[in-house]
Write a protein that holds these residues in place. Sequence first.
Motif, PDB file in Angstrom:
ATOM      1  N   ASP A 130       0.866  -1.191   0.000  1.00 11.30           N
ATOM      2  CA  ASP A 130       0.000   0.000   0.000  1.00 11.30           C
ATOM      3  C   ASP A 130       0.896   1.232   0.000  1.00 11.30           C
ATOM      4  OD1 ASP A 130      -2.209   1.528   0.045  1.00 11.30           O
ATOM      5  OD2 ASP A 130      -2.920   0.901   2.032  1.00 11.30           O
ATOM      6  N   ILE A 131       1.145   1.739  -1.187  1.00  3.92           N
ATOM      7  CA  ILE A 131       2.121   2.846  -1.307  1.00  3.92           C
ATOM      8  C   ILE A 131       1.589   3.889  -2.286  1.00  3.92           C
ATOM      9  CG2 ILE A 131       3.499   1.664  -3.103  1.00  3.92           C
ATOM     10  CD1 ILE A 131       5.985   2.847  -1.595  1.00  3.92           C
ATOM     11  N   ARG A 132       1.881   5.129  -2.007  1.00  6.21           N
ATOM     12  CA  ARG A 132       1.304   6.229  -2.778  1.00  6.21           C
ATOM     13  C   ARG A 132       2.414   7.077  -3.401  1.00  6.21           C
ATOM     14  NH1 ARG A 132      -3.681   7.929  -3.157  1.00  6.21           N
ATOM     15  NH2 ARG A 132      -4.148  10.140  -3.511  1.00  6.21           N
ATOM     16  N   CYS A 133       2.202   7.496  -4.627  1.00  9.31           N
ATOM     17  CA  CYS A 133       3.132   8.432  -5.262  1.00  9.31           C
ATOM     18  C   CYS A 133       2.762   9.827  -4.775  1.00  9.31           C
ATOM     19  CB  CYS A 133       3.047   8.350  -6.784  1.00  9.31           C
ATOM     20  SG  CYS A 133       4.029   9.632  -7.593  1.00  9.31           S
TER      21      CYS A 133
ATOM     22  N   ASP B 114      -2.415   6.353  -5.756  1.00  4.67           N
ATOM     23  CA  ASP B 114      -1.921   5.069  -5.266  1.00  4.67           C
ATOM     24  C   ASP B 114      -1.140   4.374  -6.373  1.00  4.67           C
ATOM     25  OD1 ASP B 114      -2.873   5.318  -2.733  1.00  4.67           O
ATOM     26  OD2 ASP B 114      -4.781   4.311  -3.134  1.00  4.67           O
ATOM     27  N   MET B 115      -0.070   3.724  -5.988  1.00  2.70           N
ATOM     28  CA  MET B 115       0.741   3.008  -6.985  1.00  2.70           C
ATOM     29  C   MET B 115       0.147   1.620  -7.205  1.00  2.70           C
ATOM     30  SD  MET B 115       4.399   4.484  -5.599  1.00  2.70           S
ATOM     31  CE  MET B 115       5.490   3.549  -6.637  1.00  2.70           C
TER      32      MET B 115
ATOM     33  N   ARG C  26       8.611  11.588  -4.486  1.00  7.16           N
ATOM     34  CA  ARG C  26       8.861  10.626  -3.416  1.00  7.16           C
ATOM     35  C   ARG C  26       7.603   9.792  -3.255  1.00  7.16           C
ATOM     36  NH1 ARG C  26       8.297  15.260   1.348  1.00  7.16           N
ATOM     37  NH2 ARG C  26       6.042  15.105   1.456  1.00  7.16           N
ATOM     38  N   MET C  27       7.712   8.744  -2.453  1.00  2.00           N
ATOM     39  CA  MET C  27       6.559   7.871  -2.230  1.00  2.00           C
ATOM     40  C   MET C  27       6.265   7.839  -0.746  1.00  2.00           C
ATOM     41  SD  MET C  27       7.961   4.865  -4.745  1.00  2.00           S
ATOM     42  CE  MET C  27       9.640   5.407  -4.859  1.00  2.00           C
ATOM     43  N   LEU C  28       5.079   7.365  -0.420  1.00  2.00           N
ATOM     44  CA  LEU C  28       4.715   7.204   0.996  1.00  2.00           C
ATOM     45  C   LEU C  28       4.221   5.777   1.199  1.00  2.00           C
ATOM     46  CD1 LEU C  28       4.232   8.514   3.820  1.00  2.00           C
ATOM     47  CD2 LEU C  28       1.862   8.875   3.089  1.00  2.00           C
ATOM     48  N   GLU C  29       4.983   5.026   1.997  1.00  2.00           N
ATOM     49  CA  GLU C  29       4.511   3.682   2.331  1.00  2.00           C
ATOM     50  C   GLU C  29       3.589   3.817   3.530  1.00  2.00           C
ATOM     51  OE1 GLU C  29       5.716  -0.812   3.297  1.00  2.00           O
ATOM     52  OE2 GLU C  29       7.239   0.697   3.721  1.00  2.00           O
ATOM     53  N   LYS C  30       2.326   3.438   3.279  1.00  2.00           N
ATOM     54  CA  LYS C  30       1.316   3.808   4.272  1.00  2.00           C
ATOM     55  C   LYS C  30       1.468   3.012   5.565  1.00  2.00           C
ATOM     56  CE  LYS C  30      -1.868   5.107   0.621  1.00  2.00           C
ATOM     57  NZ  LYS C  30      -3.096   4.728  -0.114  1.00  2.00           N
ATOM     58  N   ALA C  31       1.897   1.754   5.481  1.00  2.00           N
ATOM     59  CA  ALA C  31       1.978   0.919   6.684  1.00  2.00           C
ATOM     60  C   ALA C  31       2.986   1.480   7.690  1.00  2.00           C
ATOM     61  CB  ALA C  31       2.350  -0.509   6.302  1.00  2.00           C
TER      62      ALA C  31
END
Lengths: 67, 759
Positions: free
Chosen positions: A10-13, A19-20, B712-717
């Motif tokens: 669960d990762i977002r650009c 969402d990626m 950049r990216m954001l890993e939500k966990a």
Amino acid sequence: MEVVKTEPVDIRCELDDVDMVQKPVEVRYLGHTFPVELMSCPVCGQVYIPESLRNKMREVEETLENK
Amino acid sequence: MEKDFQKLNNLAKTCVQSEAPHCVAACPMHVDIKALCRAVATGDFTAGRRLLEKTLPFAGLICRVCEAPCTGRCLRNTLDSSVQVRALERACMDRGGAPQTTGEWPEKQERVAVVGSGPAGLYAAATLLQKGYSVALFESADALGGSLRGDDRVRDVLAGELQAIATAQTMCNIVVGQDVSVDDLLGQFDAVCLCWGRGQGAEKPEDFDAFTFQHKEKKNLFCAGCMLGGNYTQAIYAAESGQRAARSIERVFQKVSVSAARTGEGVYDSKLYTNLAEEPSVQPLPLADDGTFSAGDAQSEAARCLQCQCLECTKNCTYLQHYKQYSGSAIRPIIKNINIMTGWGTRDANNFIYDCALCGLCGSCCPVDIDLGGVNLPAREFMWETHILPPAVHAFPLRDMEYSVDDMRLARNQQGFEQSRYALFTGCQLPASMPASVEKLYAHLAQSLDGGVGLLTGCCGAPAIWAGREEQAAAVRGTLRADWEALGRPELIVACPGCYKVLNETLPDIPLRFVAEVLAGHLPAGAGVAPGQYAYHDPCTSRHYAGLQQSGRQLAAACGAQVAELPQHREHTVCCGYGGLQYHVNQPLARKTTGARISQSPLPYVTSCSNCRDFFATGGKTCLHLLELVFGAEESKGSSPFAEIDFSKRRAQRRALNRRLLKAFWGETVREEDAGVTVIISDALREKLNRQHILEDDVVNTLQKAEASGRRMLEKATGHHVAYHREGYVTFWFEYTLEAGRVVLQNAYSHRMQIVEKV
């Protein structure tokens, strides 16, 4: 060739605020190209390689380096 | 390099490790005496007996009558006296259990007449029988045994031992030459072997080939034993000649060359070298009256065997021990490794080639001067030229070299001088490791020497040389030469022994002096801040430079240090783990190399190389640089055992040093670049960065760009931001958080593969 896939994350650009998703991309090393499915931004294309995949990549790197 | 492959193959052949021990070479039957002694030393007489019976027909006889030429060549003779091999063989035969039956070859049709049944005749007959040939054994007396019959030493065992040739047709009381002629025998048999005494019959020794024992005209007539004279009158030589004649006979039957490819038969000289310097003298044990040992005494006597071997290279080199190789065994795999056509096999020796410290120790220990570094370095060069050495392997140290040359290089005349009579050349790692010492050193030299003392930093090109990239090394040298010429061709005062070696070998027209020599003649007031006892470590780059070794010791002594020698010193010194870029390609091995060196003395070390000093510090060993004896210790290194070398800190120290030097000596102010972002890195992560060759500069640059661009990216966990960046041949990944306006690094990793993004 079996396409390497990573577990969905669960990762977002943050650049495009989306969402990626898992998408086919390529990795290259020493003249070889491999298709892989990685979490990628559907807009800008930036990808995510988790550290767990890095260790598998090292094995492939070593195999190619010794060819 | 292709043209050198044959040369390298020939070099491998000069290695003496695979030579037979001198005792085995001197034994006509080549009994594996070394293995025999190993077995007996552990009390395994059965194994000893098996070994003897495998090599030696009639072992029960020979162990009583052998003249033991092996003892004359035993290296123990130079220490005390030779191992008593015959008595050990006897102990095996007496205590090694029941005889072993040896397998026989399928029966063959050829028939051989053997004339005479002394040692030569018996061995000829036994060898032929064992190979499946029919043997008729002619003996002029009424029983077999020849000269052995009158020998009291074998009286009790002769009959039993003769059972080995029980299948031979025995023809006693027949005098060949009277009752039947040699020519008659040649007509009746496929071959005849004359093993009778000297002077019997019309044949002369010179009628026969001296090695194969074949008659020069009658190709199925052979001889052996006493009739040949010389050593062949002795039992063991006679026995071997019988065996050799039998082998010649077999070759005739098989219609192959009688003489080709027979090296190793008979007595020969061995070139095996064994270092006895550390061997204690151990006196031999007395034999009982009957010439035998008790079981315990046999074990003790066998333990006196030196188990001769060379392995001077392996004994001294952690890298060769790690790979369980010696120089001679390693060369062929190296050639194979670089000769494989791409895609036609695996290059199994790549890491072996990369891991060598190229320190020259193996060459300095080797009795035939094989320097494996002299094979590994050209192998790297060849691999680089032919694109089979991946650029990523040495990317990190070469990036550091480029940084030294492109970003950190200074080439200045002393303020107030148009040109320099001298110039201090620091090299790249000394300023990174010991900036305060460099500053004090330059100030002192500029003040003490007349004619202007310039300053040259940068790099000598050693990392490129070690990586096999001669073209890149030449470019670095070109830059250095241009700087040197711009300063008015000064004499270089070289502060690093590695640089001294490289410059001496590659830029021979530049006059050099080693810093220790200069300082010993111009010692500053107050030098000698840490008197005491030290063990002097010669950097491996000074191995062949007696002047550097001597001036280092002299300077240490001038500073009040009492200098002790390490077990391996001067031309036999040991690498610290940095040489040949070993640390950069195999950190665990480099740690072993470091560990081996620092365990050689409990004294603190003193040395002339900052890399050695720093590597020893990573192992928890106190080691001062000579400059620290002169100018005082650098600030605390704060290292724990086997902490990683902190490459980021070393970069930062160089930047700061350059700023200080420019300000102090040329009045120039250089402002520190503002990275735009401050990154908090924990000690554990810093260790990981260093282990994975990731610089703090990479972290800062990547995160600064990510924060500026928003890419950049954001890993939500985890809530971690993620950013990546490709630098040269490596992609860096960083996970981080933003906490109260600060960037906190949470994780970092890297890979060599390149991602091809697709939109």
